[in-house]
Design a protein around this motif. Structure first.
Motif, mmCIF file in Angstrom:
data_model
loop_
_atom_site.group_PDB
_atom_site.id
_atom_site.type_symbol
_atom_site.label_atom_id
_atom_site.label_comp_id
_atom_site.label_asym_id
_atom_site.label_seq_id
_atom_site.Cartn_x
_atom_site.Cartn_y
_atom_site.Cartn_z
ATOM 1 N N VAL A 96 4.936 1.212 -5.077
ATOM 2 C CA VAL A 96 5.645 2.449 -5.398
ATOM 3 C C VAL A 96 7.147 2.126 -5.373
ATOM 4 C CG1 VAL A 96 6.109 4.817 -4.670
ATOM 5 C CG2 VAL A 96 3.834 3.841 -4.347
ATOM 6 N N GLU A 143 -1.115 9.120 -1.176
ATOM 7 C CA GLU A 143 -0.762 9.145 0.259
ATOM 8 C C GLU A 143 0.707 9.498 0.443
ATOM 9 O OE1 GLU A 143 -2.073 5.320 1.652
ATOM 10 O OE2 GLU A 143 -4.091 6.048 2.075
ATOM 11 N N ALA A 144 1.551 9.029 -0.473
ATOM 12 C CA ALA A 144 2.972 9.368 -0.379
ATOM 13 C C ALA A 144 3.172 10.866 -0.580
ATOM 14 C CB ALA A 144 3.764 8.576 -1.419
ATOM 15 N N ALA A 145 2.460 11.445 -1.539
ATOM 16 C CA ALA A 145 2.588 12.887 -1.786
ATOM 17 C C ALA A 145 2.095 13.672 -0.569
ATOM 18 C CB ALA A 145 1.797 13.282 -3.035
ATOM 19 N N LEU A 146 0.929 13.309 -0.042
ATOM 20 C CA LEU A 146 0.394 14.028 1.125
ATOM 21 C C LEU A 146 1.307 13.863 2.330
ATOM 22 C CD1 LEU A 146 -3.402 13.109 0.804
ATOM 23 C CD2 LEU A 146 -2.330 15.296 0.280
ATOM 24 N N ALA A 147 1.960 12.698 2.454
ATOM 25 C CA ALA A 147 2.840 12.460 3.597
ATOM 26 C C ALA A 147 4.048 13.375 3.589
ATOM 27 C CB ALA A 147 3.285 10.992 3.607
ATOM 28 N N GLN A 148 4.356 13.962 2.424
ATOM 29 C CA GLN A 148 5.512 14.867 2.351
ATOM 30 C C GLN A 148 5.177 16.270 2.850
ATOM 31 O OE1 GLN A 148 8.271 13.421 1.532
ATOM 32 N NE2 GLN A 148 7.429 11.552 0.655
ATOM 33 N N VAL A 158 2.673 8.846 8.669
ATOM 34 C CA VAL A 158 2.129 10.205 8.569
ATOM 35 C C VAL A 158 0.606 10.157 8.441
ATOM 36 C CG1 VAL A 158 2.039 12.282 7.131
ATOM 37 C CG2 VAL A 158 4.236 11.222 7.642
ATOM 38 N N THR A 159 0.105 9.237 7.626
ATOM 39 C CA THR A 159 -1.346 9.099 7.461
ATOM 40 C C THR A 159 -2.004 8.755 8.799
ATOM 41 O OG1 THR A 159 -1.019 8.334 5.190
ATOM 42 C CG2 THR A 159 -3.156 7.892 6.187
ATOM 43 N N ARG A 219 0.814 -1.213 0.000
ATOM 44 C CA ARG A 219 0.000 0.000 0.000
ATOM 45 C C ARG A 219 0.847 1.263 0.000
ATOM 46 N NH1 ARG A 219 -4.998 0.906 2.228
ATOM 47 N NH2 ARG A 219 -4.290 3.059 2.113
ATOM 48 N N LEU A 227 6.320 16.934 -6.034
ATOM 49 C CA LEU A 227 6.858 16.030 -5.016
ATOM 50 C C LEU A 227 7.203 14.684 -5.626
ATOM 51 C CD1 LEU A 227 4.391 16.829 -2.096
ATOM 52 C CD2 LEU A 227 6.813 17.425 -2.217
ATOM 53 N N PHE A 273 -5.480 19.860 5.249
ATOM 54 C CA PHE A 273 -4.593 18.780 5.675
ATOM 55 C C PHE A 273 -4.448 18.746 7.185
ATOM 56 C CE2 PHE A 273 -1.438 15.613 4.863
ATOM 57 C CZ PHE A 273 -0.531 15.734 5.895
ATOM 58 N N VAL A 320 10.578 20.136 -0.215
ATOM 59 C CA VAL A 320 9.125 20.298 -0.080
ATOM 60 C C VAL A 320 8.767 21.769 -0.181
ATOM 61 C CG1 VAL A 320 7.131 20.024 1.424
ATOM 62 C CG2 VAL A 320 8.828 18.195 1.259
ATOM 63 N N LEU A 376 -3.556 5.435 -5.234
ATOM 64 C CA LEU A 376 -3.810 5.783 -3.830
ATOM 65 C C LEU A 376 -2.506 5.840 -3.043
ATOM 66 C CD1 LEU A 376 -5.794 6.340 -1.518
ATOM 67 C CD2 LEU A 376 -6.002 3.866 -1.186
ATOM 68 N N ALA A 377 -1.623 4.857 -3.303
ATOM 69 C CA ALA A 377 -0.324 4.866 -2.623
ATOM 70 C C ALA A 377 0.464 6.112 -3.008
ATOM 71 C CB ALA A 377 0.470 3.604 -2.983
ATOM 72 N N SER A 427 4.823 6.926 4.800
ATOM 73 C CA SER A 427 3.470 7.320 4.390
ATOM 74 C C SER A 427 2.439 6.800 5.380
ATOM 75 C CB SER A 427 3.126 6.759 3.007
ATOM 76 O OG SER A 427 3.797 7.445 2.001
#
Lengths: 210, 280
Positions: B264, B50-55, A89-90, A81, A190, A155, A136, B46-47, A86
């Motif tokens: 990914v 989520e990876a982009a948002l995690a940055q 952080v999620t 996944r 990114l 966010f 970033v 989706l992965a 990731s």
């Protein structure tokens, strides 16, 4: 030479294979592996929590809860996944927003007062975090300020588009456009900077005008 | 909605799956239902989201928690593990006691019988155990060889079919830093959108890792295409069918990844082919 290739990518520690190995070890019940993962990423998780709940004690409590949940439900993580970072952080964002919604909202307090002096990162952590943060922020610089504000509200505060529109006193349609276009731009930027392989770099260096 | 069209909506879904304003109810339900099917393209999207948002939090100055937090966490973890062990120990003690009593009774009744015929039985059992182990090993080896041969037959059949195609192109693969002597070629069946990729002289990946093939689109999406290994000579191959809904492919790249592959890419590129210069 583009900005992305100027950076010594080998020094940017993203989800290295060691993170995946640590998660495998945690799934097997290795508490030392959990300690290793904590040492590596507690700063990031704590930063996320602190930004959302804006209270150091709450953020430290959340930090413990998040890593303990990672331990208790260690069979939940699926490497297919996404990366462990990731996932962390999620999970952190979700738990922190839930905690914030259950608590009485903090009326005052800016980011400046919340970011109280701490023990500080190690020199290696500071170098790594600084490089990643620079990349970033370069991506965020490509957004205009209204886009950045809207995305950060959604966010960090977990607000819906209409709630963001109310908070920032802008029309809902404008917020929808700002968030969507801002996220698409961030994802593209990114994705180029943070692929931990040369896959993106190969494509980018060959395709991007220098 | 195609998977390509769904990619941007998935990004909004990842930001807030319950936001009634970002996506219509039909869009939200469509995404949830489609992700539940396990679609690899959308799972990768989706992965990626989520990876982009995690940055995003990386733009913040990193804060350090107090050292006491780590101590509290580890005490809690070890206390939980210790409590589990303690309960297990008590139950184990009771069972061991009961088992010991039963064993004494059985031993007392069977002593005479086993003294007289035990050596003979032991020899027979040991001999049969050795035969069984040997046969089991042979069967396992044969199963593995059969699986390997079947895989080779499948690849050979696919290759033969491709060679029979009318619209074929061959593209050379270019080695990258980890592979100083690697070579490769990609045979592209344009009519059936299939690739047969062969690599030669590749250094194998580290233990526990495998090679993974990626489709890379002009807008830098990386879609997993499958994993494969090389033999002792460093040769290997993979045959894939390009999914219809990912659009044009600009680059075919092979990285090393954890065994089983990932959604990914995380490892280094070993060999790749640029396809955006290949014309029909």
């Amino acid at each position: 030479m583009t900005a992305a290739t100027e950076v010594d990518r080998s020094r940017i520690a993203r989800d290295t294979p060691d993170d995946f190995e640590l998660m495998s070890s945690i799934a097997a019940g290795d508490a030392q592996a959990l300690k290793g993962l904590y040492d590596r990423h507690a700063g990031l998780v704590f930063t996320v929590c602190l930004r959302i709940v804006r209270d150091r004690t709450e953020a430290e409590d959340l930090l413990t809860e998040i890593f303990f949940e990672l331990w208790e439900k260690r069979d939940r993580y699926n490497a297919m996944r996404g990366s462990p970072v990731s996932y962390l952080v999620t999970l952190s964002r979700s738990r922190a927003i839930d905690r914030k919604r259950r608590k009485r909202p903090i009326v005052s307090g800016s980011i400046e007062t919340v970011n109280a002096p701490s023990a500080g990162p190690t020199p290696a952590e500071a170098t790594e975090a600084g490089e990643r943060g620079t990349m970033v922020n370069r991506c965020f610089d490509r957004l205009d300020e209204p886009q950045r504000q809207a995305i950060e509200c959604a966010f960090y505060d977990g607000l819906s588009h209409s709630e963001v529109a109310t908070k920032l006193s802008r029309p809902l349609g404008t917020i929808k456009t700002q968030i969507r276009s801002g996220l698409l731009r961030l994802r593209e930027c990114l994705g180029r900077f943070f692929d931990s392989t040369d896959v993106a770099n190969q494509g980018d260096v060959k395709n991007r005008a220098t | 909605m195609t998977c390509t069209e769904r990619r941007d909506s998935i990004l909004l879904h990842a930001l807030n799956a319950n936001d009634h304003d970002a996506l219509t109810p039909a869009e939200r339900e469509s995404i949830r239902a489609h992700l539940a099917t396990g679609c690899p393209t959308c799972s990768a999207a989706l992965a990626e989201a989520e990876a982009a948002l995690a940055q995003i939090p990386l733009s913040l100055p990193v804060q350090t928690p107090s050292p006491a937090v780590r101590d509290r966490l580890m005490q809690r973890v070890l206390a939980t593990s210790g409590a589990t062990r303690s309960r297990s120990t008590q139950a184990g003690t009771i069972w061991r006691t009961l088992t010991a009593i039963a064993a004494c009774l059985v031993a007392g009744l069977a002593t005479a019988y086993f003294v007289s015929i035990k050596p003979k039985h032991e020899a027979q059992i040991a001999s049969r155990d050795a035969q069984i182990n040997s046969r089991t090993t042979q069967l396992s080896d044969r199963d593995a060889k059969i699986a390997q041969l079947m895989s080779q037959v499948t690849v050979a059949q696919d290759t033969l079919r491709m060679l029979d195609a009318e619209n074929l192109q061959m593209v050379s693969l270019n080695k990258a830093d980890p592979q100083p002597t690697a070579r490769g070629r990609l045979i592209w069946d344009r009519d059936r959108d299939m690739w047969h990729i062969s690599v030669f002289d590749m250094k194998p990946p580290a233990p526990g890792r495998t090679f993974e093939l990626w489709y890379i689109t002009p807008d830098q999406r990386k879609i997993a295409a499958g994993t494969f290994d090389v033999d002792a000579k460093g040769n290997g191959s993979i045959v894939v069918t390009i999914p219809k809904d990912i659009g044009p492919v600009a680059v075919a790249a092979i990285t090393d990844e954890p065994m089983g592959g990932v959604a990914v890419p995380t490892g280094k590129v070993h060999i790749l082919a640029e396809l955006n210069k290949v014309t029909n």
